[in-house]
Design a protein around this motif. Structure first.
Motif, PDB file in Angstrom:
ATOM      1  N   GLY A 206      48.041  42.491  26.520  1.00 33.39           N
ATOM      2  CA  GLY A 206      47.470  41.180  26.261  1.00 33.39           C
ATOM      3  C   GLY A 206      46.658  40.588  27.381  1.00 33.39           C
ATOM      4  N   PHE A 207      46.345  41.384  28.417  1.00 33.00           N
ATOM      5  CA  PHE A 207      45.498  40.899  29.495  1.00 33.00           C
ATOM      6  C   PHE A 207      44.769  42.092  30.110  1.00 33.00           C
ATOM      7  CE2 PHE A 207      49.640  41.745  31.392  1.00 33.00           C
ATOM      8  CZ  PHE A 207      49.345  42.406  32.573  1.00 33.00           C
ATOM      9  N   ASP A 208      43.792  41.783  30.961  1.00 31.78           N
ATOM     10  CA  ASP A 208      42.967  42.824  31.576  1.00 31.78           C
ATOM     11  C   ASP A 208      43.696  43.370  32.799  1.00 31.78           C
ATOM     12  OD1 ASP A 208      40.974  44.518  32.386  1.00 31.78           O
ATOM     13  OD2 ASP A 208      39.585  42.937  33.014  1.00 31.78           O
ATOM     14  N   GLU A 209      44.572  44.338  32.570  1.00 35.35           N
ATOM     15  CA  GLU A 209      45.407  44.870  33.639  1.00 35.35           C
ATOM     16  C   GLU A 209      44.559  45.526  34.722  1.00 35.35           C
ATOM     17  OE1 GLU A 209      49.422  47.653  34.084  1.00 35.35           O
ATOM     18  OE2 GLU A 209      48.375  47.506  32.161  1.00 35.35           O
ATOM     19  N   ASP A 210      44.772  45.082  35.966  1.00 38.65           N
ATOM     20  CA  ASP A 210      44.050  45.580  37.136  1.00 38.65           C
ATOM     21  C   ASP A 210      42.539  45.397  37.024  1.00 38.65           C
ATOM     22  OD1 ASP A 210      46.404  46.384  38.393  1.00 38.65           O
ATOM     23  OD2 ASP A 210      46.396  48.310  37.369  1.00 38.65           O
ATOM     24  N   GLY A 211      42.101  44.515  36.124  1.00 43.78           N
ATOM     25  CA  GLY A 211      40.671  44.243  35.973  1.00 43.78           C
ATOM     26  C   GLY A 211      39.874  45.424  35.452  1.00 43.78           C
ATOM     27  N   ARG A 212      40.536  46.369  34.792  1.00 46.00           N
ATOM     28  CA  ARG A 212      39.843  47.595  34.387  1.00 46.00           C
ATOM     29  C   ARG A 212      38.747  47.342  33.361  1.00 46.00           C
ATOM     30  NH1 ARG A 212      45.488  49.882  33.433  1.00 46.00           N
ATOM     31  NH2 ARG A 212      46.190  50.541  35.505  1.00 46.00           N
ATOM     32  N   ILE A 213      39.015  46.428  32.424  1.00 46.96           N
ATOM     33  CA  ILE A 213      38.006  46.157  31.391  1.00 46.96           C
ATOM     34  C   ILE A 213      36.787  45.494  32.023  1.00 46.96           C
ATOM     35  CG2 ILE A 213      37.549  45.003  29.203  1.00 46.96           C
ATOM     36  CD1 ILE A 213      40.605  45.060  28.719  1.00 46.96           C
ATOM     37  N   ALA A 214      37.007  44.481  32.856  1.00 46.15           N
ATOM     38  CA  ALA A 214      35.884  43.805  33.518  1.00 46.15           C
ATOM     39  C   ALA A 214      35.093  44.775  34.377  1.00 46.15           C
ATOM     40  CB  ALA A 214      36.396  42.639  34.358  1.00 46.15           C
ATOM     41  N   ALA A 215      35.796  45.680  35.057  1.00 44.45           N
ATOM     42  CA  ALA A 215      35.114  46.635  35.938  1.00 44.45           C
ATOM     43  C   ALA A 215      34.212  47.574  35.165  1.00 44.45           C
ATOM     44  CB  ALA A 215      36.148  47.436  36.731  1.00 44.45           C
ATOM     45  N   LEU A 271      33.287  36.627  31.474  1.00 47.96           N
ATOM     46  CA  LEU A 271      34.307  35.587  31.587  1.00 47.96           C
ATOM     47  C   LEU A 271      35.025  35.657  32.931  1.00 47.96           C
ATOM     48  CD1 LEU A 271      35.731  35.783  27.958  1.00 47.96           C
ATOM     49  CD2 LEU A 271      34.184  34.039  28.895  1.00 47.96           C
ATOM     50  N   THR A 272      35.200  36.863  33.457  1.00 47.37           N
ATOM     51  CA  THR A 272      35.787  37.007  34.791  1.00 47.37           C
ATOM     52  C   THR A 272      34.852  36.431  35.840  1.00 47.37           C
ATOM     53  OG1 THR A 272      36.962  39.006  34.076  1.00 47.37           O
ATOM     54  CG2 THR A 272      36.724  38.668  36.446  1.00 47.37           C
ATOM     55  N   GLU A 273      33.564  36.692  35.701  1.00 47.08           N
ATOM     56  CA  GLU A 273      32.582  36.144  36.642  1.00 47.08           C
ATOM     57  C   GLU A 273      32.500  34.624  36.531  1.00 47.08           C
ATOM     58  OE1 GLU A 273      29.653  36.241  39.684  1.00 47.08           O
ATOM     59  OE2 GLU A 273      31.204  37.651  39.045  1.00 47.08           O
ATOM     60  N   CYS A 298      45.558  36.840  40.912  1.00 46.67           N
ATOM     61  CA  CYS A 298      45.411  37.426  42.246  1.00 46.67           C
ATOM     62  C   CYS A 298      45.707  38.920  42.226  1.00 46.67           C
ATOM     63  CB  CYS A 298      46.285  36.714  43.263  1.00 46.67           C
ATOM     64  SG  CYS A 298      48.036  37.087  43.179  1.00 46.67           S
ATOM     65  N   ARG A 299      46.229  39.443  41.103  1.00 48.69           N
ATOM     66  CA  ARG A 299      46.462  40.882  40.956  1.00 48.69           C
ATOM     67  C   ARG A 299      45.282  41.586  40.291  1.00 48.69           C
ATOM     68  NH1 ARG A 299      50.182  40.447  44.698  1.00 48.69           N
ATOM     69  NH2 ARG A 299      52.073  39.363  44.019  1.00 48.69           N
ATOM     70  N   ASN A 300      44.217  40.845  40.013  1.00 45.51           N
ATOM     71  CA  ASN A 300      43.018  41.394  39.381  1.00 45.51           C
ATOM     72  C   ASN A 300      41.984  41.694  40.466  1.00 45.51           C
ATOM     73  OD1 ASN A 300      40.455  41.662  38.127  1.00 45.51           O
ATOM     74  ND2 ASN A 300      41.112  40.444  36.384  1.00 45.51           N
ATOM     75  N   PRO A 301      41.766  42.967  40.813  1.00 48.83           N
ATOM     76  CA  PRO A 301      40.848  43.302  41.905  1.00 48.83           C
ATOM     77  C   PRO A 301      39.418  42.821  41.671  1.00 48.83           C
ATOM     78  CG  PRO A 301      42.185  45.209  41.305  1.00 48.83           C
ATOM     79  CD  PRO A 301      42.407  44.176  40.244  1.00 48.83           C
ATOM     80  N   VAL A 302      38.957  42.835  40.424  1.00 46.14           N
ATOM     81  CA  VAL A 302      37.589  42.391  40.140  1.00 46.14           C
ATOM     82  C   VAL A 302      37.442  40.905  40.459  1.00 46.14           C
ATOM     83  CG1 VAL A 302      35.836  42.110  38.346  1.00 46.14           C
ATOM     84  CG2 VAL A 302      37.253  44.170  38.391  1.00 46.14           C
ATOM     85  N   LEU A 303      38.439  40.131  40.072  1.00 45.44           N
ATOM     86  CA  LEU A 303      38.409  38.697  40.350  1.00 45.44           C
ATOM     87  C   LEU A 303      38.496  38.422  41.848  1.00 45.44           C
ATOM     88  CD1 LEU A 303      38.412  35.803  39.392  1.00 45.44           C
ATOM     89  CD2 LEU A 303      40.827  36.053  38.768  1.00 45.44           C
ATOM     90  N   MET A 304      39.409  39.087  42.533  1.00 48.15           N
ATOM     91  CA  MET A 304      39.574  38.842  43.966  1.00 48.15           C
ATOM     92  C   MET A 304      38.372  39.335  44.771  1.00 48.15           C
ATOM     93  SD  MET A 304      42.322  37.145  44.268  1.00 48.15           S
ATOM     94  CE  MET A 304      42.633  37.241  46.039  1.00 48.15           C
ATOM     95  N   GLU A 396      59.950  43.037  33.844  1.00 50.30           N
ATOM     96  CA  GLU A 396      58.619  43.621  33.782  1.00 50.30           C
ATOM     97  C   GLU A 396      57.745  42.950  34.808  1.00 50.30           C
ATOM     98  OE1 GLU A 396      54.971  43.056  30.691  1.00 50.30           O
ATOM     99  OE2 GLU A 396      56.801  43.877  29.847  1.00 50.30           O
ATOM    100  N   GLU A 397      56.963  43.739  35.551  1.00 49.24           N
ATOM    101  CA  GLU A 397      56.024  43.135  36.484  1.00 49.24           C
ATOM    102  C   GLU A 397      54.952  42.410  35.709  1.00 49.24           C
ATOM    103  OE1 GLU A 397      55.939  42.885  39.753  1.00 49.24           O
ATOM    104  OE2 GLU A 397      57.907  43.819  39.865  1.00 49.24           O
ATOM    105  N   ARG A 398      54.563  41.242  36.244  1.00 45.25           N
ATOM    106  CA  ARG A 398      53.597  40.423  35.552  1.00 45.25           C
ATOM    107  C   ARG A 398      52.176  40.853  35.831  1.00 45.25           C
ATOM    108  NH1 ARG A 398      55.140  35.411  33.901  1.00 45.25           N
ATOM    109  NH2 ARG A 398      53.031  35.194  33.155  1.00 45.25           N
ATOM    110  N   ARG A 399      51.275  40.135  35.310  1.00 42.24           N
ATOM    111  CA  ARG A 399      49.870  40.412  35.147  1.00 42.24           C
ATOM    112  C   ARG A 399      49.185  41.085  36.338  1.00 42.24           C
ATOM    113  NH1 ARG A 399      48.043  37.086  31.558  1.00 42.24           N
ATOM    114  NH2 ARG A 399      45.988  37.502  32.346  1.00 42.24           N
ATOM    115  N   GLY A 400      48.013  41.610  36.049  1.00 43.79           N
ATOM    116  CA  GLY A 400      47.151  42.145  37.068  1.00 43.79           C
ATOM    117  C   GLY A 400      45.721  41.861  36.735  1.00 43.79           C
TER     118      GLY A 400
END
Length: 400
Positions: A206-215, A271-273, A298-304, A396-400
């Protein structure tokens, strides 16, 4: 005093909990973070919650049932925390925000559900809940309440610092001293990305894990221009917002106005940008030299990486370096608010919420025994130190 703070944030994917043992010596409050965990909502409950949130229509019957089911979920998460880490003196339950009523520049009301009586009945501990609305009655926005924690954690910084939370909504507290801060909701952090990911079935989580989709996507500059033109961003602080404004239909409307319908990965990248640009703009305008980040984003590398790109002169750190684990900071903040309320101290910072004056927060539900309050404090702490250890998060570890 051992206090369990609990919250489900604007990403509405589960319950974060943090047990903090507070002790005060002179003007300094110390907090030993003894337990942290994240408990995902059952899939069926999360689906019902999403279906009931704005802009969808719902019924009072559904709100009543969700209030019970979410309260029971909080109760089970609290019972698990107590079983693993020991008894507590107080549980602070933020619950789940389902509506935040903002009319122009003013907040008029806010609704968090997750009936606290279920928590008190299950655990036997007293519960502080309904923590936002008192600030609204005093003319504030009821947000961001985490400013209380931010002011104490960052007051020792030599210069101007900002604490940024990247949850469903991005909010920021700018601290120039324990008595000198401003705060506001910047705009969407994960809210719009999550809405698209869930709607298009892009990830089971349900979320962009590790920013993979945005990347994997490319920013649609025309659509981004339309999104950045939203009047909310031009309103002066303090201000607050939520999914009442930033939801899937909002994205659909923006694409229609832009005359652009990018492929899914490009839409997520755009949307990430949007978050990068809006956060970067506000941080730059604040003049800070330190940005301390927490929340799932803060776990999303693309965002950070995007924030580091647009803020080259700002040191960016995670709140872990200040004793507040980035995934657990809000739960810790509500535990802190509980300590303040039990001691008769205001838990708001008017410069952050826009209220006329600070207020003691929350409604108390007694536990199994008589409700006994400590002797009221005559002065608020001037500093806070947080220490670990921080055990592995539960479930479960939370979002990325």
């Amino acid at each position: 005093m051992r206090i369990l703070g609990m919250i489900s944030g604007t990403s509405h994917d589960g319950i974060d909990a943090a047990l903090v043992d507070f002790d005060r010596t002179d003007g300094t409050l110390s907090g030993a973070v003894q337990y942290t965990a994240s408990t995902p909502y059952p899939a069926g409950l999360r689906a019902r919650l999403i279906a009931a949130l704005p802009p969808a229509a719902t019924t009072l019957a559904e709100v009543c049932e969700l209030d019970t089911l979410i309260g029971q979920s909080f109760a089970e998460a609290a019972a698990e925390a107590i079983a693993r880490a020991g008894a507590v003196d107080l549980i602070v339950s933020h619950g789940q925000t389902v509506f935040h009523w903002v009319d122009g520049a003013h907040a008029r009301g806010t609704l968090q559900i997750g009936q606290p009586a279920w928590i008190a009945e299950r655990t036997g501990a007293p519960v502080l809940s309904d923590v936002r609305v008192r600030d609204i009655t005093a003319g504030g926005h009821g947000a961001p309440l985490v400013s209380l924690l931010d002011a104490l954690l960052l007051a020792g910084h030599n210069g101007a610092a900002a604490a940024l939370n990247l949850g469903g909504i991005a909010n920021m507290t700018v601290v120039r001293g324990v008595d000198d801060l401003v705060a506001h909701d910047i705009g969407p952090a994960n809210a719009l990305v999550d809405a698209v990911v869930v709607s298009d079935g892009l990830s089971e989580r349900g979320f962009d894990e590790d920013g993979r989709i945005a990347a994997s996507g490319t920013v649609d500059e025309r659509l981004l221009e339309v999104l950045l033109a939203d009047p909310y961003y031009r309103r002066p602080a303090p201000k607050s917002t939520g999914k009442e404004l930033f939801h899937l239909a909002y994205v659909e409307d923006a694409m229609a106005r832009a005359g652009s319908r990018p492929r899914a990965a490009d839409l997520v990248a755009t949307l990430t940008e949007l978050t990068v640009r809006t956060v970067g703009r506000d941080v730059t305008a604040s003049g800070v030299d330190l940005l301390v980040v927490s929340g799932g984003g803060c776990r999303n590398p693309v965002l950070m990486e995007g924030l580091r790109r647009v803020l080259p002169g700002v040191t960016i750190a995670l709140s872990d370096e200040y004793g507040a684990p980035a995934d657990d900071k809000e739960a810790i903040a509500f535990a802190l608010i509980g300590w303040y309320s039990l001691h008769g101290l205001p838990g708001t910072v008017p410069a952050g919420t826009g209220a006329r004056a600070a207020r003691v927060l929350g409604t108390l539900t007694p536990g199994a025994g008589p409700l006994v309050l400590p002797v009221p404090a005559t002065e608020a702490p001037r500093a806070l130190t947080l220490t670990g250890p921080h055990p592995a998060r539960g479930a479960e570890e939370r979002r990325g």
